[in-house]
Every structure is written in structure tokens, then in C-alpha cells.
Enzyme design. Structure first.
Site, PDB file in Angstrom:
ATOM      1  N   HIS A 154     -15.622 -27.519 -44.859  1.00  0.00           N
ATOM      2  CA  HIS A 154     -14.700 -28.699 -43.782  1.00  0.00           C
ATOM      3  C   HIS A 154     -14.060 -28.273 -43.293  1.00  0.00           C
ATOM      4  CE1 HIS A 154     -16.576 -29.880 -48.109  1.00  0.00           C
ATOM      5  NE2 HIS A 154     -17.384 -30.144 -47.474  1.00  0.00           N
TER       6      HIS A 154
ATOM      7  N   LYS B  25     -12.138 -25.066 -41.348  1.00  0.00           N
ATOM      8  CA  LYS B  25     -12.448 -24.695 -40.383  1.00  0.00           C
ATOM      9  C   LYS B  25     -11.755 -23.543 -39.833  1.00  0.00           C
ATOM     10  CE  LYS B  25     -15.495 -28.575 -39.229  1.00  0.00           C
ATOM     11  NZ  LYS B  25     -16.454 -28.348 -39.889  1.00  0.00           N
TER      12      LYS B  25
ATOM     13  N   THR C 180     -22.877 -25.870 -38.439  1.00  0.00           N
ATOM     14  CA  THR C 180     -23.048 -27.150 -38.550  1.00  0.00           C
ATOM     15  C   THR C 180     -22.453 -27.384 -37.764  1.00  0.00           C
ATOM     16  OG1 THR C 180     -21.482 -27.033 -40.179  1.00  0.00           O
ATOM     17  CG2 THR C 180     -23.216 -28.103 -41.147  1.00  0.00           C
ATOM     18  N   GLY C 181     -22.399 -29.092 -36.463  1.00  0.00           N
ATOM     19  CA  GLY C 181     -21.802 -28.855 -35.277  1.00  0.00           C
ATOM     20  C   GLY C 181     -20.249 -29.044 -34.967  1.00  0.00           C
ATOM     21  N   THR C 182     -19.435 -29.068 -35.575  1.00  0.00           N
ATOM     22  CA  THR C 182     -18.114 -28.813 -34.697  1.00  0.00           C
ATOM     23  C   THR C 182     -17.686 -27.293 -35.709  1.00  0.00           C
ATOM     24  OG1 THR C 182     -16.956 -30.897 -34.707  1.00  0.00           O
ATOM     25  CG2 THR C 182     -15.960 -29.307 -34.799  1.00  0.00           C
ATOM     26  N   THR C 183     -18.473 -26.969 -36.727  1.00  0.00           N
ATOM     27  CA  THR C 183     -17.793 -25.977 -37.131  1.00  0.00           C
ATOM     28  C   THR C 183     -18.188 -24.335 -36.315  1.00  0.00           C
ATOM     29  OG1 THR C 183     -18.282 -25.976 -39.578  1.00  0.00           O
ATOM     30  CG2 THR C 183     -18.086 -23.661 -38.830  1.00  0.00           C
TER      31      THR C 183
ATOM     32  N   SER D 289     -23.941 -32.356 -36.789  1.00  0.00           N
ATOM     33  CA  SER D 289     -22.477 -31.733 -37.813  1.00  0.00           C
ATOM     34  C   SER D 289     -22.572 -32.653 -39.620  1.00  0.00           C
ATOM     35  CB  SER D 289     -21.421 -33.852 -37.489  1.00  0.00           C
ATOM     36  OG  SER D 289     -20.541 -33.410 -38.317  1.00  0.00           O
ATOM     37  N   GLY D 290     -22.565 -31.676 -40.545  1.00  0.00           N
ATOM     38  CA  GLY D 290     -22.376 -32.205 -41.395  1.00  0.00           C
ATOM     39  C   GLY D 290     -22.096 -33.231 -42.169  1.00  0.00           C
TER      40      GLY D 290
ATOM     41  N   ASP E 297     -25.615 -31.052 -43.134  1.00  0.00           N
ATOM     42  CA  ASP E 297     -25.705 -30.819 -44.404  1.00  0.00           C
ATOM     43  C   ASP E 297     -27.468 -30.335 -44.917  1.00  0.00           C
ATOM     44  OD1 ASP E 297     -23.765 -30.229 -44.322  1.00  0.00           O
ATOM     45  OD2 ASP E 297     -22.646 -31.458 -45.507  1.00  0.00           O
TER      46      ASP E 297
ATOM     47  N   ASP F 113     -13.127 -27.761 -49.052  1.00  0.00           N
ATOM     48  CA  ASP F 113     -12.103 -27.896 -49.500  1.00  0.00           C
ATOM     49  C   ASP F 113     -12.025 -29.031 -50.712  1.00  0.00           C
ATOM     50  OD1 ASP F 113      -9.223 -29.116 -49.448  1.00  0.00           O
ATOM     51  OD2 ASP F 113      -9.658 -30.359 -47.615  1.00  0.00           O
TER      52      ASP F 113
ATOM     53  N   HIS G 165     -20.174 -37.562 -48.087  1.00  0.00           N
ATOM     54  CA  HIS G 165     -20.653 -36.671 -48.129  1.00  0.00           C
ATOM     55  C   HIS G 165     -20.881 -35.682 -49.462  1.00  0.00           C
ATOM     56  CE1 HIS G 165     -18.988 -34.104 -45.382  1.00  0.00           C
ATOM     57  NE2 HIS G 165     -19.759 -33.336 -45.442  1.00  0.00           N
TER      58      HIS G 165
ATOM     59  N   ASP H 216     -24.199 -33.905 -50.431  1.00  0.00           N
ATOM     60  CA  ASP H 216     -24.983 -32.879 -49.581  1.00  0.00           C
ATOM     61  C   ASP H 216     -24.056 -31.601 -50.200  1.00  0.00           C
ATOM     62  OD1 ASP H 216     -26.506 -34.797 -47.985  1.00  0.00           O
ATOM     63  OD2 ASP H 216     -24.556 -35.867 -46.710  1.00  0.00           O
TER      64      ASP H 216
ATOM     65  N   ARG I 107     -27.267 -26.797 -54.931  1.00  0.00           N
ATOM     66  CA  ARG I 107     -28.394 -26.749 -55.809  1.00  0.00           C
ATOM     67  C   ARG I 107     -29.250 -25.915 -55.106  1.00  0.00           C
ATOM     68  NH1 ARG I 107     -28.772 -32.078 -56.417  1.00  0.00           N
ATOM     69  NH2 ARG I 107     -29.411 -32.019 -54.862  1.00  0.00           N
TER      70      ARG I 107
END
Length: 141
Positions: free
Chosen positions: A18, A22, A44-47, A65-66, A71, A91, A98, A101, A107
Site C-alpha cells: 500500500h 512502499k 503490482t504497478g507502482t510497487t 496497479s492494485g 490484485d 496499511d 479495494h 481485493d 483468502r
């Protein structure tokens, strides 16, 4: 429901963080760059972009991106038996639109019995103990 079994490929993990976590994920990747380089990495994208900038030696497959579907892409990879672990620095103090997600990834990680770290302390234990080193099963379906 049981986890898929069959032949195996090299271990693969997903890295997600999150926004408020990051920087912590980037610090984790820097500290464990050599160990992470032995794994197939998805993020995921930004991470993924932030980790790639900090650790150019790492080969990271960046997903969306998530909130824009990343996700779900990771969830599908878990269900398909393509991931052997998930590091998701969440976080818990910020509302997430989301959030469903995030719960779905938790799960799926439990259902398919893959190691999952939701904070740095757990990620440190798993990476140092080669907890992600088990081969990723590939479904025979």
C-alpha cells in the site's frame, strides 16, 4: 478444495505494498536483493516500479496497479498455482476502496497454502529461512 499439484517450476513470489508502506517494501528489497534475485518476481504497478528503480538488478514482472486489477491478477496467479508466496505490506490504518481485493488475496493465500507476509517482520523471517524457496506447483488441469 486443495492446492494444485503436478510438475514444478522455479519459485515465484508477488510483491505488493500500500502507498504508506512502499518505502518499507523498497527498503526490504534493497536489504534482500541477492536473495530476491534467485526468485521470479511479480509486483503490482507502482510497487514494482519503485523496487525496480531502487534495485535495477532485479527482474520484476510488473502487473497493473492494485486497484486497477493488479490484485486480481495476483489472485489468479495464486489460484493457478503460479506463485509460491506473497509479500503484501498492508496499511491497516488507511481505508482502502479495494479492501475486498486485499481480503481476496488473503483468502486465496490460505486456501492454496502459500506463505504470506503482511508486514516486514514476517517477510524477514520467510526470506531468511528460504520460506519462499519451495517450487511452485503447476496445476495439471
Amino acid at each position: 478444495m486443495t492446492a494444485p499439484t503436478a510438475s514444478a517450476i522455479a519459485p515465484a513470489i508477488a510483491l505488493v505494498a500500500h502507498d504508506a508502506r512502499k518505502d518499507e517494501m523498497v527498503a526490504f528489497a534493497r536489504a534482500h536483493e541477492v536473495r530476491l534475485s534467485a526468485l521470479r518476481l511479480f509486483a503490482t504497478g507502482t510497487t514494482g516500479a519503485r523496487i525496480q528503480d531502487a534495485c535495477p538488478s532485479l527482474d520484476i514482472t510488473r502487473l497493473k496497479s492494485g486497484p486497477l486489477g493488479g490484485d486480481q491478477q495476483i489472485g489468479a496467479m495464486i489460484a493457478e498455482g503460479r506463485l509460491s508466496g506473497l509479500i503484501f505490506f498492508i496499511d491497516p490504518l488507511s481505508p482502502m476502496p479495494h479492501d475486498v481485493d486485499v481480503k481476496a488475496l488473503t483468502r486465496l493465500s490460505v486456501v492454496y497454502d502459500i506463505p504470506m507476509a503482511l508486514n516486514r517482520a514476517t517477510a524477514e523471517l520467510l526470506i531468511r529461512a528460504d520460506g519462499f524457496a519451495r517450487p511452485t506447483p503447476i496445476s495439471s488441469d
